[in-house]
Design a protein around this motif. Sequence first.
Motif, PDB file in Angstrom:
ATOM      1  N   TRP A   1     -31.777   0.683 -29.977  1.00 30.69           N
ATOM      2  CA  TRP A   1     -32.655   1.217 -28.900  1.00 30.69           C
ATOM      3  C   TRP A   1     -32.135   2.394 -28.536  1.00 30.69           C
ATOM      4  CZ3 TRP A   1     -36.054  -0.028 -25.066  1.00 30.69           C
ATOM      5  CH2 TRP A   1     -35.756   0.873 -23.801  1.00 30.69           C
ATOM      6  N   TRP A   2     -30.692   2.673 -28.363  1.00 34.51           N
ATOM      7  CA  TRP A   2     -30.332   4.166 -27.918  1.00 34.51           C
ATOM      8  C   TRP A   2     -30.285   4.908 -28.950  1.00 34.51           C
ATOM      9  CZ3 TRP A   2     -30.322   4.831 -23.058  1.00 34.51           C
ATOM     10  CH2 TRP A   2     -29.697   4.009 -22.254  1.00 34.51           C
ATOM     11  N   THR A   3     -30.324   4.679 -30.173  1.00 32.81           N
ATOM     12  CA  THR A   3     -30.293   5.806 -31.448  1.00 32.81           C
ATOM     13  C   THR A   3     -31.682   6.363 -31.333  1.00 32.81           C
ATOM     14  OG1 THR A   3     -28.787   4.375 -32.755  1.00 32.81           O
ATOM     15  CG2 THR A   3     -30.257   5.797 -33.858  1.00 32.81           C
ATOM     16  N   LEU A   4     -32.855   5.389 -31.379  1.00 36.25           N
ATOM     17  CA  LEU A   4     -34.200   5.962 -31.392  1.00 36.25           C
ATOM     18  C   LEU A   4     -34.606   6.950 -29.977  1.00 36.25           C
ATOM     19  CD1 LEU A   4     -36.117   2.836 -32.503  1.00 36.25           C
ATOM     20  CD2 LEU A   4     -35.849   5.313 -33.853  1.00 36.25           C
ATOM     21  N   LEU A   5     -33.867   6.665 -29.045  1.00 39.74           N
ATOM     22  CA  LEU A   5     -34.039   7.528 -27.735  1.00 39.74           C
ATOM     23  C   LEU A   5     -33.345   8.641 -27.949  1.00 39.74           C
ATOM     24  CD1 LEU A   5     -33.914   4.883 -25.015  1.00 39.74           C
ATOM     25  CD2 LEU A   5     -36.156   5.857 -25.893  1.00 39.74           C
ATOM     26  N   ILE A   6     -32.179   8.776 -28.516  1.00 42.40           N
ATOM     27  CA  ILE A   6     -31.286  10.159 -28.635  1.00 42.40           C
ATOM     28  C   ILE A   6     -32.047  10.756 -29.706  1.00 42.40           C
ATOM     29  CG2 ILE A   6     -29.318  10.886 -29.948  1.00 42.40           C
ATOM     30  CD1 ILE A   6     -27.619   8.291 -28.530  1.00 42.40           C
ATOM     31  N   LEU A   7     -32.544  10.389 -30.708  1.00 43.22           N
ATOM     32  CA  LEU A   7     -33.341  10.956 -31.825  1.00 43.22           C
ATOM     33  C   LEU A   7     -34.607  11.838 -31.230  1.00 43.22           C
ATOM     34  CD1 LEU A   7     -33.144   8.806 -34.933  1.00 43.22           C
ATOM     35  CD2 LEU A   7     -31.964  11.106 -34.644  1.00 43.22           C
ATOM     36  N   HIS A   8     -35.277  10.880 -30.074  1.00 46.79           N
ATOM     37  CA  HIS A   8     -36.340  11.636 -29.616  1.00 46.79           C
ATOM     38  C   HIS A   8     -35.959  12.722 -28.848  1.00 46.79           C
ATOM     39  CE1 HIS A   8     -39.437  11.169 -26.105  1.00 46.79           C
ATOM     40  NE2 HIS A   8     -40.013  11.408 -26.924  1.00 46.79           N
ATOM     41  N   ASP A   9     -34.794  12.643 -28.114  1.00 42.20           N
ATOM     42  CA  ASP A   9     -34.538  13.645 -27.331  1.00 42.20           C
ATOM     43  C   ASP A   9     -34.248  14.867 -28.052  1.00 42.20           C
ATOM     44  OD1 ASP A   9     -34.927  12.554 -24.751  1.00 42.20           O
ATOM     45  OD2 ASP A   9     -32.743  12.359 -24.254  1.00 42.20           O
ATOM     46  N   ALA A  10     -33.556  14.531 -29.353  1.00 39.02           N
ATOM     47  CA  ALA A  10     -33.296  15.632 -30.079  1.00 39.02           C
ATOM     48  C   ALA A  10     -34.459  16.431 -30.786  1.00 39.02           C
ATOM     49  CB  ALA A  10     -32.447  15.134 -31.453  1.00 39.02           C
TER      50      ALA A  10
ATOM     51  N   PHE B   1     -24.370  16.753 -25.352  1.00 33.29           N
ATOM     52  CA  PHE B   1     -23.931  15.519 -25.023  1.00 33.29           C
ATOM     53  C   PHE B   1     -24.142  15.450 -23.313  1.00 33.29           C
ATOM     54  CE2 PHE B   1     -21.110  12.369 -23.122  1.00 33.29           C
ATOM     55  CZ  PHE B   1     -20.847  11.543 -24.098  1.00 33.29           C
ATOM     56  N   ASP B   2     -24.075  16.454 -22.405  1.00 36.53           N
ATOM     57  CA  ASP B   2     -24.462  16.267 -21.061  1.00 36.53           C
ATOM     58  C   ASP B   2     -26.050  16.063 -20.862  1.00 36.53           C
ATOM     59  OD1 ASP B   2     -24.569  18.881 -21.824  1.00 36.53           O
ATOM     60  OD2 ASP B   2     -24.089  19.575 -19.856  1.00 36.53           O
ATOM     61  N   GLN B   3     -26.757  16.613 -21.694  1.00 39.34           N
ATOM     62  CA  GLN B   3     -28.280  16.700 -21.776  1.00 39.34           C
ATOM     63  C   GLN B   3     -28.799  15.249 -22.068  1.00 39.34           C
ATOM     64  OE1 GLN B   3     -28.794  19.853 -24.677  1.00 39.34           O
ATOM     65  NE2 GLN B   3     -29.828  21.137 -22.871  1.00 39.34           N
ATOM     66  N   PHE B   4     -28.262  14.849 -23.094  1.00 42.08           N
ATOM     67  CA  PHE B   4     -28.395  13.592 -23.696  1.00 42.08           C
ATOM     68  C   PHE B   4     -28.147  12.476 -22.572  1.00 42.08           C
ATOM     69  CE2 PHE B   4     -27.861  15.032 -27.824  1.00 42.08           C
ATOM     70  CZ  PHE B   4     -29.072  15.051 -28.300  1.00 42.08           C
ATOM     71  N   GLN B   5     -26.987  12.631 -22.007  1.00 45.62           N
ATOM     72  CA  GLN B   5     -26.420  11.638 -21.015  1.00 45.62           C
ATOM     73  C   GLN B   5     -27.213  11.840 -19.706  1.00 45.62           C
ATOM     74  OE1 GLN B   5     -22.360  11.896 -19.612  1.00 45.62           O
ATOM     75  NE2 GLN B   5     -21.980   9.610 -19.467  1.00 45.62           N
ATOM     76  N   GLU B   6     -27.691  12.778 -19.306  1.00 42.44           N
ATOM     77  CA  GLU B   6     -28.299  13.027 -17.993  1.00 42.44           C
ATOM     78  C   GLU B   6     -29.764  12.278 -18.360  1.00 42.44           C
ATOM     79  OE1 GLU B   6     -29.823  16.695 -15.045  1.00 42.44           O
ATOM     80  OE2 GLU B   6     -28.263  16.846 -16.078  1.00 42.44           O
ATOM     81  N   ASN B   7     -30.405  12.754 -19.198  1.00 39.81           N
ATOM     82  CA  ASN B   7     -31.772  12.449 -19.684  1.00 39.81           C
ATOM     83  C   ASN B   7     -32.044  11.137 -19.814  1.00 39.81           C
ATOM     84  OD1 ASN B   7     -34.503  13.099 -19.884  1.00 39.81           O
ATOM     85  ND2 ASN B   7     -34.316  12.549 -22.003  1.00 39.81           N
TER      86      ASN B   7
ATOM     87  N   ILE C   1     -27.423   6.952 -20.035  1.00 41.93           N
ATOM     88  CA  ILE C   1     -26.627   6.355 -21.104  1.00 41.93           C
ATOM     89  C   ILE C   1     -24.966   6.429 -20.644  1.00 41.93           C
ATOM     90  CG2 ILE C   1     -26.541   8.035 -22.650  1.00 41.93           C
ATOM     91  CD1 ILE C   1     -26.567   6.064 -25.015  1.00 41.93           C
ATOM     92  N   SER C   2     -24.393   5.535 -20.778  1.00 41.72           N
ATOM     93  CA  SER C   2     -22.737   5.587 -20.494  1.00 41.72           C
ATOM     94  C   SER C   2     -22.219   6.618 -21.703  1.00 41.72           C
ATOM     95  CB  SER C   2     -22.147   4.076 -20.536  1.00 41.72           C
ATOM     96  OG  SER C   2     -21.780   3.982 -21.825  1.00 41.72           O
ATOM     97  N   SER C   3     -21.085   7.371 -21.304  1.00 40.34           N
ATOM     98  CA  SER C   3     -20.354   8.184 -22.047  1.00 40.34           C
ATOM     99  C   SER C   3     -20.001   7.571 -23.258  1.00 40.34           C
ATOM    100  CB  SER C   3     -19.312   8.598 -21.327  1.00 40.34           C
ATOM    101  OG  SER C   3     -19.597   9.605 -20.308  1.00 40.34           O
ATOM    102  N   SER C   4     -19.380   6.286 -23.240  1.00 42.58           N
ATOM    103  CA  SER C   4     -18.850   5.644 -24.356  1.00 42.58           C
ATOM    104  C   SER C   4     -20.211   4.915 -25.520  1.00 42.58           C
ATOM    105  CB  SER C   4     -17.921   4.275 -23.806  1.00 42.58           C
ATOM    106  OG  SER C   4     -18.886   3.153 -23.325  1.00 42.58           O
ATOM    107  N   MET C   5     -21.158   4.676 -24.931  1.00 44.06           N
ATOM    108  CA  MET C   5     -22.274   4.204 -25.589  1.00 44.06           C
ATOM    109  C   MET C   5     -22.855   5.603 -26.361  1.00 44.06           C
ATOM    110  SD  MET C   5     -24.201   1.812 -26.980  1.00 44.06           S
ATOM    111  CE  MET C   5     -24.067   0.629 -25.720  1.00 44.06           C
ATOM    112  N   LEU C   6     -23.003   6.693 -25.514  1.00 42.10           N
ATOM    113  CA  LEU C   6     -23.567   8.059 -26.260  1.00 42.10           C
ATOM    114  C   LEU C   6     -22.383   8.258 -27.060  1.00 42.10           C
ATOM    115  CD1 LEU C   6     -25.695   9.944 -26.490  1.00 42.10           C
ATOM    116  CD2 LEU C   6     -24.514  11.216 -24.309  1.00 42.10           C
ATOM    117  N   THR C   7     -21.206   8.448 -26.776  1.00 37.60           N
ATOM    118  CA  THR C   7     -20.068   8.850 -27.952  1.00 37.60           C
ATOM    119  C   THR C   7     -20.205   8.070 -29.236  1.00 37.60           C
ATOM    120  OG1 THR C   7     -18.968   9.640 -26.269  1.00 37.60           O
ATOM    121  CG2 THR C   7     -17.933   9.007 -28.344  1.00 37.60           C
TER     122      THR C   7
END
Length: 165
Positions: free
Chosen positions: A24-33, A40-46, A49-55
Amino acid sequence: MASRIRLEDRECPLSTTVQHVGEWWTLLILHDAFDGYTRFDQFQENLGISSSMLTARLKTLVADGLLERRPYQSNPVRHEYVLTDLGRTLRPVILALAAWGNSRLEPERRSMIVVDANSGDEVEPVIVDARTGRRLDDSTTYVFAAGPAASPAMRDRYPGRREGA
């Protein structure tokens, strides 16, 4: 973490692809990319997602060669995450997934659509054969077949490939 790929599917390109981008998160991160987010802060804010999961997800995307981690600030050191050539090749997949999601909705219920950047006209992403330009959504005309490197198990699963095709 144990692999989710079944032993018999280890050679299947669909199974191995899902291992890389099916979360789930991987697809959303790629979508944001694809929308131009790199930090990091852009992905997290948008994404919220928790810092640990995003990391963890960013590390995986970098390890898989889909994102490149680059320093953009030296004091303190901060990094951005930029799509690689391999990562950019996933854009049509993301577009196709979004289009599939929208296909189930009435036009007035769609919160995001794909448009031509120049005209603003909505477009309908489809997957086509590069050689013929024909749509590949007909499952009776286009089928999976064992490839040249297929194991005996894969050949048993997909016995219908014509030789020389």
